[in-house]
Design a protein around this motif. Sequence first.
Motif, short mmCIF file in Angstrom:
data_model
loop_
_atom_site.label_atom_id
_atom_site.label_comp_id
_atom_site.label_asym_id
_atom_site.label_seq_id
_atom_site.Cartn_x
_atom_site.Cartn_y
_atom_site.Cartn_z
N SER A 102 0.82 -1.20 0.00
CA SER A 102 0.00 0.00 0.00
C SER A 102 0.86 1.27 0.00
N GLN A 136 -5.61 7.53 2.52
CA GLN A 136 -5.24 7.50 3.93
C GLN A 136 -5.02 8.91 4.49
N GLY A 189 -10.21 4.34 7.50
CA GLY A 189 -8.90 4.31 6.86
C GLY A 189 -8.12 3.08 7.29
N ASP A 190 -8.17 2.75 8.57
CA ASP A 190 -7.40 1.61 9.10
C ASP A 190 -7.85 0.29 8.49
N CYS A 240 -7.94 4.59 -1.58
CA CYS A 240 -7.98 5.39 -0.36
C CYS A 240 -6.62 6.04 -0.15
N ALA A 284 -6.82 0.10 4.83
CA ALA A 284 -5.38 -0.17 4.65
C ALA A 284 -5.12 -1.66 4.79
#
Lengths: 479, 317
Positions: free
Chosen positions: A2, A51, A68-69, A49, A72
């Motif tokens: 990522s 982040q 977001g978490d 995304c 990811a």
Amino acid sequence: MSGKISNKERMKIPRQLMPEQDSSIRRTNFNEVNLGFTEELAKMEAMRCIQCPKPSCVEGCPVGVKIGDFIALVADGNYLGAAAKLKEDNLLPAICGRVCPQEEQCEVKCVTGKKGEPVAIGRLERFVADYERETVGIRQPELKPKTGKKVAIVGSGPAGLSCAGDLIQMGHDVTVFEALHDLGGVLIYGIPEFRLPKSIVKAEIDSLKALGVEFKTNSVIGFTDTVDELLANGYDSVFIAVGAGLPYFLNIPGENLNGVYSSNEFLTRVNLMKAYRFPEYDTPVFNCKDKNVAVFGGGNTAMDAVRTSKRLGAKNSYIIYRRSDVEMPAREEEIHHAKEEGIEFIFLSNPVKFTGDKDGWLRSVTLQRMELGEPDASGRRRPIPVSGSEYDIPIDMAVIAIGNGSNPIIQKTTPDMNYNKWGNIVADETTMRTSKVGVFAGGDIVTGGATVILAMGAGRKAASAINRYLLGEDLWLQS
Amino acid sequence: MLKNKYLESSWGTSKWHYSWYRVFDINNGFNMHKIISAEFLAPNIKRFEISAPKIAEKRKAGQFVIIRINEVGERIPLTIADSDSSRGTITIIVQGIGKTTKELNSLVAGDYISDVVGPLGKPSHIENFGTAISIGGGVGTAIAYPTAVALKEAGNHTISIIGGRTKEFVILEKEMKEICDEVFITTDDGSYGKHGFVTDKLKELIKQRKIDFVLAIGPIPMMKAVAEVTREKNIPTVVSLNPVMVDGTGMCGGCRATVDGKTIFVCVDGPEFDAHKVDFETLGRRNGTYLMQESDALKNYECESEKALSQKLTATN
Ligand SMILES: Cc1cc2nc3c(=O)[nH]c(=O)nc-3n(C[C@H](O)[C@H](O)[C@H](O)COP(=O)(O)OP(=O)(O)OC[C@H]3O[C@@H](n4cnc5c(N)ncnc54)[C@H](O)[C@@H]3O)c2cc1C
Ligand code: FES
């Protein structure tokens, strides 16, 4: 992985489309419309995304999922990790991923969406929850040691289920009382199979059973036991989550003709009682085959009812709504799907009269055209009737889907609790405690018809306050 | 193997532990309702005593239960005819008309019913009116019975009129005689009791003495006819309505009827209403909503039962 691509590249990835059943096929069956992301689609979508350090999407989520978490983790291919992250804040992600109005909650705030299309947060949520359920099964949290305290939960909709899930983990004994013969509230009797497969709701309930939550169906609290009797018979606290459950009618002439339904009745017959599989199942419903069906309203319930009528073989299925398309409260996806399935939308029209034949069967509805005036209290422009604009359309079945009031059974049998003028239970916003000591309430019975996620949020707030109460904090002294 | 792979993921240290979710269906078995006794009172009319301790303890005259025979069954309302809280049972009396009631009437003692919920509806309004007549037509007598008991207990001089098409359809005569001060029987064909309708007997009684209250339960035309008789004399009259229901808790509105020009939900606002204000025509019409589907379902069911029966016979032969 990522970390290896730039934000610019991320923003270039198009929003991944949800694979779905073709509209010409799906309108003849009750199978789920959306088929769900594959791993590849999910990873690709997750990479979109960027982040954000201060993610505004989380602000849009009523329960503050760490969006977001979890995304990811999806981008990293750690789907089970993503599921665990999601479940820190949302106990029913497989359900919310399917039915939340993301376009007005998290996705509307998405920064990627400011320039292009927002990250498909709901679709990712659904993917992650389905992945967990289908690979390892819904994983069980560890339970705290038993406290010896007992809580009664009234109603098995999202508010009741989420409250039960939290309280059992905290070590309390939990019994859920449900009026119907099956569990899940609106998730089981209202929202159709093609949008939320019942097996998913059942899996969530089975996992609560495995944790030790006890369920008592066929228990109408107020009749079978009153709230006071629950408190007197060993329950230390009661959480009331009985939903809305009193259908509004239009109060126009002809409403009691044969063929006129409330959305609750129509959907309950088809979903809970499985009338779409009559005569294999014993409950009948109006035979829509080659008939004209009109559904009044513009919310999710109206979309569910009208799409159901199409699947039952209706020739023409209409949505009749008194405002215009922009004011329709239904989820964007449902409106989109309904249009694809051939539903006709008649906007700015209000029913004034139903007419029947000599045997009392519905034959037509008289509509009056409306125009939009100034915004009302809800911020939507108020529809104003245009005089002399009445016209008739032939219909054989009508479904009234204009909302629900509060069911009076609890109020009548628990008079020493505060209710507002519409009969909703008055509860504190943060603790969900009512005016009655030991009794908490949340979900649609407090807010009026709202959303699954808000009901779930209320259930969790109540669980945390009930826990404090059971451990000795006097929540009523503070008032 | 799959399981191990995930156990090794970075994620294994969190507060969750893995388990294939197990299903302990606590409800299965325990919640079923056993039929303690079952007997035919008349052709097609069967009395059941069902285990339902909680309902037996709570129910009052005039209230009903909703039952669902099995997983594929529909939900139908049935008045609680009697109860015995020491035995933990309720009594229901069922006339086999459609598929569900016929299927129910094929059950025998020892069988189970999947769902029984109640007591639902408002209890009968009972007071000492003076002289009260309880009228039951056919299976309606079963529904009138508990209220007749309550009327007697409240001190009324209680008269019962039991009507039937023929002698075989006169039910609960013995039970009514035990609790009522006077019992009259009428049959449409004169095969038993007085030849004629319940309304004929009612008119006669009204002529003879002062009647203060009438309860009428039976087929819609009968209730309507009673209402017409007592309307002229302004005698307070109550009928118990029998619309199609689903939930029985006010959630669906399927049971709505028109009373005094207003829409009401029979399951929560009733089932008993002022007979002089009920729109019987709408009620009768709405009750016919599923006639087509019902007759199809019944035909199917009867076909299947016949098949099953002939299979049984060939197997035993
Ligand atoms: C057709 C339809 C479609 C919808 N679509 C969406 C959507 O797409 N997205 C979304 O977010 N929201 C949607 N909603 C709204 C959402 O379903 C509700 O806001 C939510 O279910 C409310 O949850 P709850 O737990 O408060 O109550 P409910 O889900 O209504 O559950 C209450 C439960 O309590 C039981 N009960 C009632 N009275 C008693 C009693 N006296 N004793 C025991 N049990 C009792 C009821 O039988 C029911 O099972 C929809 C609603 C409908 C009707
Ligand atoms: S049966 Fe559903 S409201 Fe009465």
